[in-house]
Write a protein that holds these residues in place. Structure first.
Motif, PDB file in Angstrom:
ATOM      1  N   UNK A 182      86.629 -72.516 -48.033  1.00 17.24           N
ATOM      2  CA  UNK A 182      86.968 -73.464 -49.159  1.00 17.24           C
ATOM      3  C   UNK A 182      86.415 -75.102 -48.506  1.00 17.24           C
ATOM      4  N   UNK A 183      86.837 -75.401 -48.048  1.00 17.57           N
ATOM      5  CA  UNK A 183      86.610 -76.644 -46.619  1.00 17.57           C
ATOM      6  C   UNK A 183      85.189 -76.577 -46.508  1.00 17.57           C
ATOM      7  N   UNK A 184      84.081 -75.848 -46.200  1.00 20.10           N
ATOM      8  CA  UNK A 184      83.260 -75.783 -45.537  1.00 20.10           C
ATOM      9  C   UNK A 184      82.428 -75.785 -47.463  1.00 20.10           C
ATOM     10  N   UNK A 185      82.810 -74.680 -48.081  1.00 17.85           N
ATOM     11  CA  UNK A 185      81.934 -74.349 -49.144  1.00 17.85           C
ATOM     12  C   UNK A 185      81.319 -75.625 -49.364  1.00 17.85           C
ATOM     13  N   UNK A 186      82.819 -76.597 -50.227  1.00 19.21           N
ATOM     14  CA  UNK A 186      83.187 -77.694 -51.054  1.00 19.21           C
ATOM     15  C   UNK A 186      82.288 -78.984 -50.219  1.00 19.21           C
ATOM     16  N   UNK A 187      81.723 -79.586 -48.832  1.00 16.73           N
ATOM     17  CA  UNK A 187      81.430 -79.923 -48.165  1.00 16.73           C
ATOM     18  C   UNK A 187      80.087 -79.253 -48.526  1.00 16.73           C
ATOM     19  N   UNK A 246      86.572 -58.894 -46.078  1.00 19.55           N
ATOM     20  CA  UNK A 246      86.937 -59.676 -47.457  1.00 19.55           C
ATOM     21  C   UNK A 246      86.827 -61.147 -47.016  1.00 19.55           C
ATOM     22  N   UNK A 247      85.680 -62.027 -45.617  1.00 19.44           N
ATOM     23  CA  UNK A 247      84.849 -62.953 -45.980  1.00 19.44           C
ATOM     24  C   UNK A 247      83.927 -63.217 -47.284  1.00 19.44           C
ATOM     25  N   UNK A 248      83.333 -62.262 -47.099  1.00 20.31           N
ATOM     26  CA  UNK A 248      82.294 -62.114 -47.337  1.00 20.31           C
ATOM     27  C   UNK A 248      82.531 -62.446 -49.146  1.00 20.31           C
ATOM     28  N   UNK A 249      84.138 -61.267 -49.418  1.00 16.69           N
ATOM     29  CA  UNK A 249      84.874 -61.986 -50.891  1.00 16.69           C
ATOM     30  C   UNK A 249      85.269 -62.640 -51.140  1.00 16.69           C
ATOM     31  N   UNK A 250      85.591 -63.358 -50.042  1.00 23.12           N
ATOM     32  CA  UNK A 250      86.825 -65.037 -50.535  1.00 23.12           C
ATOM     33  C   UNK A 250      85.347 -66.517 -50.610  1.00 23.12           C
ATOM     34  N   UNK A 251      84.641 -66.158 -49.728  1.00 21.15           N
ATOM     35  CA  UNK A 251      82.700 -66.864 -50.095  1.00 21.15           C
ATOM     36  C   UNK A 251      82.673 -66.564 -51.439  1.00 21.15           C
ATOM     37  N   UNK A 252      82.668 -65.161 -52.216  1.00 17.17           N
ATOM     38  CA  UNK A 252      82.463 -65.266 -53.528  1.00 17.17           C
ATOM     39  C   UNK A 252      83.588 -66.017 -54.189  1.00 17.17           C
ATOM     40  N   UNK A 253      84.866 -65.643 -54.453  1.00 16.43           N
ATOM     41  CA  UNK A 253      85.574 -66.328 -54.774  1.00 16.43           C
ATOM     42  C   UNK A 253      85.196 -67.947 -54.706  1.00 16.43           C
ATOM     43  N   UNK A 254      85.600 -68.655 -53.590  1.00 14.82           N
ATOM     44  CA  UNK A 254      85.172 -69.945 -53.708  1.00 14.82           C
ATOM     45  C   UNK A 254      84.241 -70.743 -54.415  1.00 14.82           C
ATOM     46  N   UNK A 255      82.716 -70.052 -54.792  1.00 13.95           N
ATOM     47  CA  UNK A 255      81.391 -70.079 -54.990  1.00 13.95           C
ATOM     48  C   UNK A 255      81.711 -69.810 -56.460  1.00 13.95           C
ATOM     49  N   UNK A 256      83.102 -69.090 -57.110  1.00 14.71           N
ATOM     50  CA  UNK A 256      82.931 -68.783 -58.755  1.00 14.71           C
ATOM     51  C   UNK A 256      82.979 -70.406 -59.266  1.00 14.71           C
ATOM     52  N   UNK A 257      83.885 -70.846 -58.996  1.00 17.84           N
ATOM     53  CA  UNK A 257      84.176 -71.986 -59.798  1.00 17.84           C
ATOM     54  C   UNK A 257      83.357 -73.291 -59.712  1.00 17.84           C
TER      55      UNK A 257
END
Length: 193
Positions: free
Chosen positions: A66-71, A101-112
């Motif tokens: 999540x912090x990386x996606x936010x950056x 699970x890591x790939x799913x977390x990336x999808x989840x972090x980018x979903x919103x």
């Protein structure tokens, strides 16, 4: 004559039996049997305590990405409303990790997010099939990813890999512009437990 034979036979039999006086026999003494030493009762076998297996620590993939996606979403050169192809996370550690699970977390972090429209996994699987790739194929080469991104009309590709020691892995992400191959943004961070 028969009587005589009987008397002779009886004499022979009687002379064959020795009439010696009995030999003195030593008194029979019974030696006392050694009493077995009392054995102490056997102790129950001592068992070593069974070592506890190491606790499997669950990686906090969402908290790590999540912090990386936010950056990334705030990076210069990112055009809002663009289409993003999310490549599956690669494991470059010295062990086994739950990369799905890591790939799913990336999808989840980018979903919103409001910056990118992420290519749906069903569309990605169809595009992989068009290129002759299996659905599980992680796009190891940039040329595969760029070709796939062009089929789905994506403007960006997000590469992610986890490297280092499996007990303290680090994640690196790169956002690449499909048209030029330029890396627009790069970030890294530790994977949290």
């Amino acid at each position: 004559m028969k009587k005589f034979l009987w008397v002779a036979l009886a004499a022979l039999v009687l002379t064959g039996c020795p009439s010696r006086p009995p030999e003195p026999t030593a008194p029979v003494t019974v030696e006392p049997q050694p009493q077995p030493e009392p054995q102490p009762e056997p102790l129950p076998p001592t068992t070593e305590p069974v070592p506890q297996p190491p606790k499997i620590q669950q990686l906090d993939w969402l908290g790590s990405v999540q912090p990386l996606v936010n950056q990334m979403l705030k990076a210069d050169g990112v055009t809002p409303g663009s289409v993003l192809l999310l490549d599956s996370v690669k494991n470059n550690t010295n062990g086994s990790l739950s990369i799905g699970n890591a790939t799913s977390a990336l999808h989840q972090a980018l979903a919103s997010n409001n910056t990118f429209a992420v290519v749906p996994e069903s569309q990605l699987a169809s595009a992989k099939q068009t290129l002759g790739l299996s659905a599980e194929d992680s796009l190891g080469s940039r040329s595969k990813a760029i070709g796939l991104a062009r089929i789905v009309n994506a403007q960006y590709v997000l590469y992610s890999d986890v490297s280092g020691d499996v007990k303290s892995p680090a994640m690196e992400m790169q956002l690449m512009l499909v048209q030029t191959g330029e890396i627009v943004w790069s970030g890294n961070g530790d994977v949290k437990y």
